[in-house]
Design a protein around this motif. Structure first.
Motif, PDB file in Angstrom:
ATOM      1  N   GLY A  37      -1.536  -0.318  -8.897  1.00 11.09           N
ATOM      2  CA  GLY A  37      -1.712   0.235 -10.240  1.00 11.09           C
ATOM      3  C   GLY A  37      -1.783  -0.809 -11.325  1.00 11.09           C
ATOM      4  O   GLY A  37      -2.400  -1.874 -11.182  1.00 11.09           O
ATOM      5  N   GLY A  38      -1.145  -0.504 -12.484  1.00 13.32           N
ATOM      6  CA  GLY A  38      -1.153  -1.404 -13.620  1.00 13.32           C
ATOM      7  C   GLY A  38      -2.060  -0.915 -14.738  1.00 13.32           C
ATOM      8  O   GLY A  38      -2.509   0.242 -14.770  1.00 13.32           O
ATOM      9  N   ILE A  39      -2.359  -1.846 -15.658  1.00 10.11           N
ATOM     10  CA  ILE A  39      -3.181  -1.550 -16.832  1.00 10.11           C
ATOM     11  C   ILE A  39      -4.238  -2.631 -16.980  1.00 10.11           C
ATOM     12  O   ILE A  39      -3.988  -3.807 -16.698  1.00 10.11           O
ATOM     13  CB  ILE A  39      -2.321  -1.477 -18.107  1.00 10.11           C
ATOM     14  CG1 ILE A  39      -1.388  -0.264 -18.068  1.00 10.11           C
ATOM     15  CG2 ILE A  39      -3.168  -1.417 -19.367  1.00 10.11           C
ATOM     16  CD1 ILE A  39      -0.466  -0.169 -19.266  1.00 10.11           C
ATOM     17  N   CYS A  40      -5.406  -2.238 -17.438  1.00  5.70           N
ATOM     18  CA  CYS A  40      -6.462  -3.184 -17.805  1.00  5.70           C
ATOM     19  C   CYS A  40      -7.185  -2.614 -19.022  1.00  5.70           C
ATOM     20  O   CYS A  40      -7.774  -1.513 -18.942  1.00  5.70           O
ATOM     21  CB  CYS A  40      -7.437  -3.410 -16.646  1.00  5.70           C
ATOM     22  SG  CYS A  40      -8.782  -4.559 -17.047  1.00  5.70           S
ATOM     23  N   ASN A  41      -7.128  -3.346 -20.138  1.00  5.24           N
ATOM     24  CA  ASN A  41      -7.775  -2.896 -21.380  1.00  5.24           C
ATOM     25  C   ASN A  41      -7.327  -1.490 -21.770  1.00  5.24           C
ATOM     26  O   ASN A  41      -8.157  -0.615 -22.084  1.00  5.24           O
ATOM     27  CB  ASN A  41      -9.301  -2.961 -21.236  1.00  5.24           C
ATOM     28  CG  ASN A  41      -9.788  -4.380 -20.989  1.00  5.24           C
ATOM     29  OD1 ASN A  41      -9.198  -5.331 -21.486  1.00  5.24           O
ATOM     30  ND2 ASN A  41     -10.853  -4.506 -20.212  1.00  5.24           N
ATOM     31  N   VAL A  91       3.851 -16.501  -5.521  1.00  2.00           N
ATOM     32  CA  VAL A  91       2.577 -15.982  -6.007  1.00  2.00           C
ATOM     33  C   VAL A  91       2.784 -15.308  -7.354  1.00  2.00           C
ATOM     34  O   VAL A  91       3.657 -14.433  -7.496  1.00  2.00           O
ATOM     35  CB  VAL A  91       1.961 -14.987  -4.999  1.00  2.00           C
ATOM     36  CG1 VAL A  91       0.699 -14.366  -5.569  1.00  2.00           C
ATOM     37  CG2 VAL A  91       1.664 -15.683  -3.683  1.00  2.00           C
ATOM     38  N   ILE A  92       1.984 -15.710  -8.351  1.00  2.00           N
ATOM     39  CA  ILE A  92       1.970 -15.064  -9.674  1.00  2.00           C
ATOM     40  C   ILE A  92       0.621 -14.369  -9.805  1.00  2.00           C
ATOM     41  O   ILE A  92      -0.428 -15.020  -9.761  1.00  2.00           O
ATOM     42  CB  ILE A  92       2.149 -16.089 -10.800  1.00  2.00           C
ATOM     43  CG1 ILE A  92       3.471 -16.855 -10.618  1.00  2.00           C
ATOM     44  CG2 ILE A  92       2.129 -15.403 -12.156  1.00  2.00           C
ATOM     45  CD1 ILE A  92       3.663 -17.975 -11.616  1.00  2.00           C
ATOM     46  N   SER A  93       0.632 -13.053  -9.948  1.00  2.00           N
ATOM     47  CA  SER A  93      -0.617 -12.290  -9.952  1.00  2.00           C
ATOM     48  C   SER A  93      -0.858 -11.633 -11.307  1.00  2.00           C
ATOM     49  O   SER A  93       0.060 -11.071 -11.916  1.00  2.00           O
ATOM     50  CB  SER A  93      -0.579 -11.215  -8.852  1.00  2.00           C
ATOM     51  OG  SER A  93       0.483 -10.319  -9.071  1.00  2.00           O
ATOM     52  N   GLY A  94      -2.112 -11.692 -11.746  1.00  2.00           N
ATOM     53  CA  GLY A  94      -2.541 -10.995 -12.954  1.00  2.00           C
ATOM     54  C   GLY A  94      -1.735 -11.363 -14.177  1.00  2.00           C
ATOM     55  O   GLY A  94      -1.268 -12.490 -14.354  1.00  2.00           O
ATOM     56  N   GLY A  95      -1.587 -10.401 -15.096  1.00  2.00           N
ATOM     57  CA  GLY A  95      -0.850 -10.600 -16.339  1.00  2.00           C
ATOM     58  C   GLY A  95      -1.760 -10.516 -17.552  1.00  2.00           C
ATOM     59  O   GLY A  95      -2.990 -10.385 -17.443  1.00  2.00           O
ATOM     60  N   GLN A  96      -1.137 -10.576 -18.704  1.00  2.00           N
ATOM     61  CA  GLN A  96      -1.851 -10.499 -19.983  1.00  2.00           C
ATOM     62  C   GLN A  96      -1.677 -11.822 -20.709  1.00  2.00           C
ATOM     63  O   GLN A  96      -0.561 -12.316 -20.874  1.00  2.00           O
ATOM     64  CB  GLN A  96      -1.287  -9.354 -20.838  1.00  2.00           C
ATOM     65  CG  GLN A  96      -2.027  -9.100 -22.124  1.00  2.00           C
ATOM     66  CD  GLN A  96      -3.180  -8.119 -21.957  1.00  2.00           C
ATOM     67  OE1 GLN A  96      -3.280  -7.473 -20.920  1.00  2.00           O
ATOM     68  NE2 GLN A  96      -4.016  -8.018 -22.958  1.00  2.00           N
ATOM     69  N   LYS A  97      -2.763 -12.399 -21.160  1.00  2.00           N
ATOM     70  CA  LYS A  97      -2.733 -13.640 -21.932  1.00  2.00           C
ATOM     71  C   LYS A  97      -3.525 -13.417 -23.202  1.00  2.00           C
ATOM     72  O   LYS A  97      -4.760 -13.383 -23.188  1.00  2.00           O
ATOM     73  CB  LYS A  97      -3.327 -14.798 -21.121  1.00  2.00           C
ATOM     74  CG  LYS A  97      -2.978 -16.172 -21.675  1.00  2.00           C
ATOM     75  CD  LYS A  97      -3.313 -17.267 -20.665  1.00  2.00           C
ATOM     76  CE  LYS A  97      -2.795 -18.600 -21.133  1.00  2.00           C
ATOM     77  NZ  LYS A  97      -3.049 -19.686 -20.153  1.00  2.00           N
ATOM     78  N   LYS A 117      -9.590  -8.646  -7.075  1.00  2.00           N
ATOM     79  CA  LYS A 117     -10.746  -7.750  -7.169  1.00  2.00           C
ATOM     80  C   LYS A 117     -10.950  -7.221  -8.582  1.00  2.00           C
ATOM     81  O   LYS A 117     -12.074  -6.921  -8.977  1.00  2.00           O
ATOM     82  CB  LYS A 117     -10.589  -6.575  -6.188  1.00  2.00           C
ATOM     83  CG  LYS A 117     -10.670  -6.968  -4.726  1.00  2.00           C
ATOM     84  CD  LYS A 117     -10.755  -5.754  -3.815  1.00  2.00           C
ATOM     85  CE  LYS A 117     -12.114  -5.097  -3.897  1.00  2.00           C
ATOM     86  NZ  LYS A 117     -12.282  -4.045  -2.853  1.00  2.00           N
ATOM     87  N   ARG A 118      -9.859  -7.131  -9.333  1.00  2.00           N
ATOM     88  CA  ARG A 118      -9.971  -6.630 -10.709  1.00  2.00           C
ATOM     89  C   ARG A 118      -8.807  -7.163 -11.543  1.00  2.00           C
ATOM     90  O   ARG A 118      -7.772  -7.565 -11.014  1.00  2.00           O
ATOM     91  CB  ARG A 118     -10.003  -5.094 -10.740  1.00  2.00           C
ATOM     92  CG  ARG A 118      -8.854  -4.447 -10.038  1.00  2.00           C
ATOM     93  CD  ARG A 118      -8.953  -2.929 -10.082  1.00  2.00           C
ATOM     94  NE  ARG A 118     -10.264  -2.428  -9.721  1.00  2.00           N
ATOM     95  CZ  ARG A 118     -10.652  -2.182  -8.477  1.00  2.00           C
ATOM     96  NH1 ARG A 118      -9.826  -2.437  -7.472  1.00  2.00           N
ATOM     97  NH2 ARG A 118     -11.836  -1.708  -8.235  1.00  2.00           N
ATOM     98  N   SER A 119      -9.001  -7.174 -12.837  1.00  2.00           N
ATOM     99  CA  SER A 119      -7.955  -7.609 -13.762  1.00  2.00           C
ATOM    100  C   SER A 119      -6.887  -6.524 -13.863  1.00  2.00           C
ATOM    101  O   SER A 119      -7.195  -5.330 -13.858  1.00  2.00           O
ATOM    102  CB  SER A 119      -8.560  -7.871 -15.148  1.00  2.00           C
ATOM    103  OG  SER A 119      -9.595  -8.832 -15.065  1.00  2.00           O
ATOM    104  N   ARG A 120      -5.618  -6.964 -13.976  1.00  2.00           N
ATOM    105  CA  ARG A 120      -4.534  -5.994 -14.129  1.00  2.00           C
ATOM    106  C   ARG A 120      -3.260  -6.683 -14.614  1.00  2.00           C
ATOM    107  O   ARG A 120      -3.044  -7.876 -14.376  1.00  2.00           O
ATOM    108  CB  ARG A 120      -4.283  -5.244 -12.830  1.00  2.00           C
ATOM    109  CG  ARG A 120      -3.802  -6.064 -11.681  1.00  2.00           C
ATOM    110  CD  ARG A 120      -3.507  -5.169 -10.473  1.00  2.00           C
ATOM    111  NE  ARG A 120      -4.691  -4.808  -9.708  1.00  2.00           N
ATOM    112  CZ  ARG A 120      -4.828  -3.681  -9.029  1.00  2.00           C
ATOM    113  NH1 ARG A 120      -3.878  -2.763  -9.068  1.00  2.00           N
ATOM    114  NH2 ARG A 120      -5.912  -3.437  -8.326  1.00  2.00           N
TER     115      ARG A 120
END
Length: 782
Positions: free
Chosen positions: A490-494, A736-742, A767-770
């Protein structure tokens, strides 16, 4: 031209004495099988031989004198390439060229080093420095373009011919029996000795004919062998036990850097001409000396290791390489472990890899051999720990380990070390409880009891703590077909909620899509994700309507399916969760009620889920309420690290960042507090080998905490960080550090960090930003 009778006046047998002196023997057949005989002048007078090189499509040029006509053929070009390779042999320096004799350069050319084509069949090899046949060379060399044609020598700008091929069969010119093939096993060679003369260097010698004849080299070798056997001109004596071997120091020095350094220095051996050799059998030293004089030696399974040991000691690398190739062919279940040890001792990488591969692939057969029972402890441990060990069941490894322990009564003191090599997490529960734990050898040994206790806890409770340690015995073997994968959930993207579930497979180095979230969590965010018994749990969250939810979803990894579970007793978001003591715990968080959505309350309550009963129950609340803490389990206790809390003044409540760790003991149902060292909140946490690793929102450092000493350190500073809401996990022995918001950008990559060096090893694209997603490792088949 018609063929002449051998006894006729103009035949090739009537070459004058002047021509015989040039050493030109029998003439080889053409490429089409015909013989080119000497062309005789009309007056039948003797003239010097003239080498004529022509292509198949060129007419013979007429000139006075006797001429030898040869073909510049494709085979000649290939032989020249073989000659270039032969420059790496032991005798590779051509004799000096006299200015008066530049028309005939006759250097010595050695035979190819290595096995002959039939030397690898059977269990013993005979090595000889005789040249293998031209056909054998043709089979070994790769195809190459044909060389350019040369004009007839004597023309103004004609380069010299590249080679003159002379085939010396056992029956003379044109003999078919001289080239008869013999077969040994599945390989073949020629029974006759084929001498090939060709230019051994790429030098440009203008207006000359370079002729290199192996027959001269063979004659020189024969003389050296004869001189040694007759003790003529010998100038050094090798003393081995009570035997003396007379040699020529130049021959020993040419074959061995060891003897070169020993005999060329001002040491006693060099001055006195006598070398005492210890630690090697006389017959083995005799073999090395014969090999130095290019005599055939016979290597068998009985003497191969002794010959290789001596060749290694005296730095005769080619002989060492030949012995290694021989031993590689002898690898079997009865000797592979011993050959592994031997290869490791003498830095034989090819033999070691071959023996290890065989031992790993044939464990059931190898472990039944006497050689296995005699292994030293270090070698046994390394063998049993091997991740690539091919076994159908881990119980077979346990049985082999017990046979080794019971073989010698003195090995009882090594029980704990051997038992750690068995992956007890992957034996059947019944075998563990009814067979292993009741073995009499394990009773009364505290170290062994600790190992068995860990295994029993894993089987009974499914604790993920041991797996997070990334120790070898906590991972399934490669032959099981089970691999650890990293699942992002899951998560959030935009500002868009994500329902996608994907896993990264390290062996395939690719992302695999799993079932999308099919429950109400597909439209939520700010939930917590953890794993328990190889399944993945999502708890709580914030819905699109702005409400805090009490929903619980589970992903069953064995059937790749999402399902809803019993709801929590309290809705919560921005909380933490972990698997402890066979249950899933949730702690802290926020709760936004319909009346107070803009100012949600901070929770102190904690509850746990019992999977066997699909039931939630309360436990003792947090001493300090908080949200956005880091939560994980360690040694069967729940750790709530830092977090955002509120002051207790009812009239003027404000946010504070906690600088403590709250620790819950399920057995006592009690909380204790540990110092953290600095205020931290909005954390992602991972456990690896007794240390907590943490990242905080917008921080450029990775923090490491030791719960045994209660010390916090900035483990590594990474300028690539400065992100928020990223996932963190200990996976495949890496952090491992995966994804995040910058800033305003949601990231779509994973940073893989080495625990030992702290450096970023690679950046894996997702595969996708999250962001605000779950990131947990589980085991997956396939």
């Amino acid at each position: 031209m018609a063929h002449r009778d051998h006894n006729s006046p103009g035949s090739s047998r009537n070459i004058g004495p002047q021509n015989r002196a040039r050493g030109l023997g029998a003439i080889p057949p053409n490429a089409d099988g015909r013989m080119d005989f000497l062309e005789e002048p009309e007056n039948n007078e003797e003239f010097p031989l003239q080498v004529v090189n022509r292509r198949h499509n060129q007419p013979r040029a007429r000139a006075g004198g006797v001429r030898i006509v040869t073909y510049q053929s494709y085979r000649g070009y290939r032989l020249r390439r073989e000659d270039q390779q032969e420059q790496q042999g032991r005798f590779y320096n051509s004799p000096p060229v006299n200015q008066d004799q530049q028309n005939d350069i006759v250097p010595v050319l050695s035979s190819p080093d290595g096995f002959s084509s039939d030397s690898l069949a059977g269990e013993e090899h005979e090595w000889s420095d005789g040249m293998s046949s031209i056909s054998d060379l043709d089979e070994r060399l790769p195809p190459a373009a044909a060389p350019p044609a040369y004009p007839v020598p004597g023309a103004a700008d004609s380069p010299p011919p590249d080679f003159l091929g002379i085939s010396m069969g056992s029956r003379g010119v044109g003999s078919s029996r001289g080239n008869k093939r013999t077969r040994t096993g599945s390989t073949s060679s020629y029974s006759s000795v084929e001498s090939v003369c060709f230019n051994s260097r790429k030098q440009k010698i203008s207006n000359t004919n370079s002729v290199q004849c192996i027959s001269q080299r063979m004659a020189l070798i024969d003389k050296l062998q004869k001189y040694r056997s007759n003790k003529e001109f010998t100038d050094v004596i090798l003393t081995v036990e009570d035997q003396e071997i007379a040699c020529h120091r130049v021959v020993l020095a040419a074959n061995s850097p060891y003897f070169h350094a020993l005999l060329s220095s001002n040491m006693k051996e060099g001055r006195e001409g006598r070398v005492h050799i210890q630690g090697h059998k006389p017959e083995i030293v005799h073999m090395l000396v014969r090999h130095a004089y290019a005599e055939a030696i016979k290597v068998t399974t009985e003497n191969a290791q002794d010959v290789l040991e001596a060749a290694d000691y005296f730095q005769m690398d080619m002989l060492k390489s030949h012995c290694e190739k021989f031993l590689i062919r002898q690898v079997a279940e009865s000797n592979c472990l011993g050959l592994m040890q031997f290869a490791s001792l003498h830095s034989l990488d090819r033999l070691y890899n071959k023996a290890k591969k065989y031992a790993v692939k044939n464990f059931n057969k190898v472990s039944q051999q006497e050689e296995f029972l005699r292994l030293p402890l270090a070698t046994l441990s390394k063998y049993l720990e091997d991740h690539g060990l091919v076994v159908q069941r881990e119980e077979h490894v346990y049985d082999a380990a017990m046979r080794w322990l019971e073989y010698d009564a003195t090995r009882k003191e090594h029980v704990a070390e051997v038992l750690r090599c068995v992956r007890l997490f992957f034996v059947s529960s019944r075998f563990l409880f009814e067979v292993i734990t009741k073995h009499p050898m394990f009773q009364g040994n505290p170290e062994v009891q600790n190992i068995l206790s860990e295994a029993c806890k894993y089987h009974a409770l499914g604790s993920n703590e041991m797996k997070h340690g990334s120790l070898p015995h906590t991972k399934p073997r490669a032959s099981s077909g089970i691999s650890e994968v990293l699942v992002v959930v899951g998560g959030i993207c935009n500002n868009r909620r994500l329902l996608y579930t994907e896993c990264y497979h390290p062996n395939k180095q690719d992302w695999i899509s799993l079932s999308d979230i099919s429950t109400s969590h597909a439209t939520m965010h700010s939930y917590s994700v953890c794993s328990h018994k190889n399944d993945i749990y999502i708890t709580g969250g914030h819905s699109n309507s702005g409400m805090t939810m009490d929903a619980v979803s589970v992903y069953f990894s064995n059937i790749d399916q999402w399902s809803l579970l019993a709801h929590m007793q309290h809705p919560r978001e921005r909380h933490g969760s972990a698997s402890v003591d066979g249950a899933v715990y949730v702690a802290g968080g926020l709760m936004a009620s319909p009346k107070n959505r803009k100012k949600p309350g901070v929770l102190d309550n904690v509850e746990r889920y019992r999977p066997d009963y699909n039931r939630w129950e309360k436990v003792k609340p947090l001493p300090k309420r908080c949200y956005s803490p880091g939560v994980l389990s360690y040694k069967e206790k729940l750790y709530v690290i830092g977090g955002v809390s509120m002051t207790e003044e009812p009239s003027n409540s404000s946010k504070i960042i906690l600088d403590c760790i709250q620790c819950y003991d399920p057995l006592k149902d009690s909380w204790s507090q540990l110092p953290l060292g600095r205020p931290l909140a909005r954390l992602s946490c991972a456990l690896y080998r007794d240390h907590f690793y943490m990242i905080s929102n917008n921080a450029s450092s990775i923090f490491r905490y030791d719960p045994n000493t209660c010390t916090l350190e900035e483990w590594r500073e990474l300028h690539e960080l400065n992100v928020e809401f990223a996932g963190l996990a200990a996976f495949n022995g890496k952090l491992v550090i995966s994804g995040g918001q910058k800033g305003s950008t949601t990231l779509n990559h994973m940073l893989v960090i080495d625990f030992e060096s702290g450096r970023v090893e690679e950046e894996v694209k997702m595969k996708r930003s999250r962001c605000m997603h779950g990131c947990v490792p589980i085991d997956k088949f396939g």
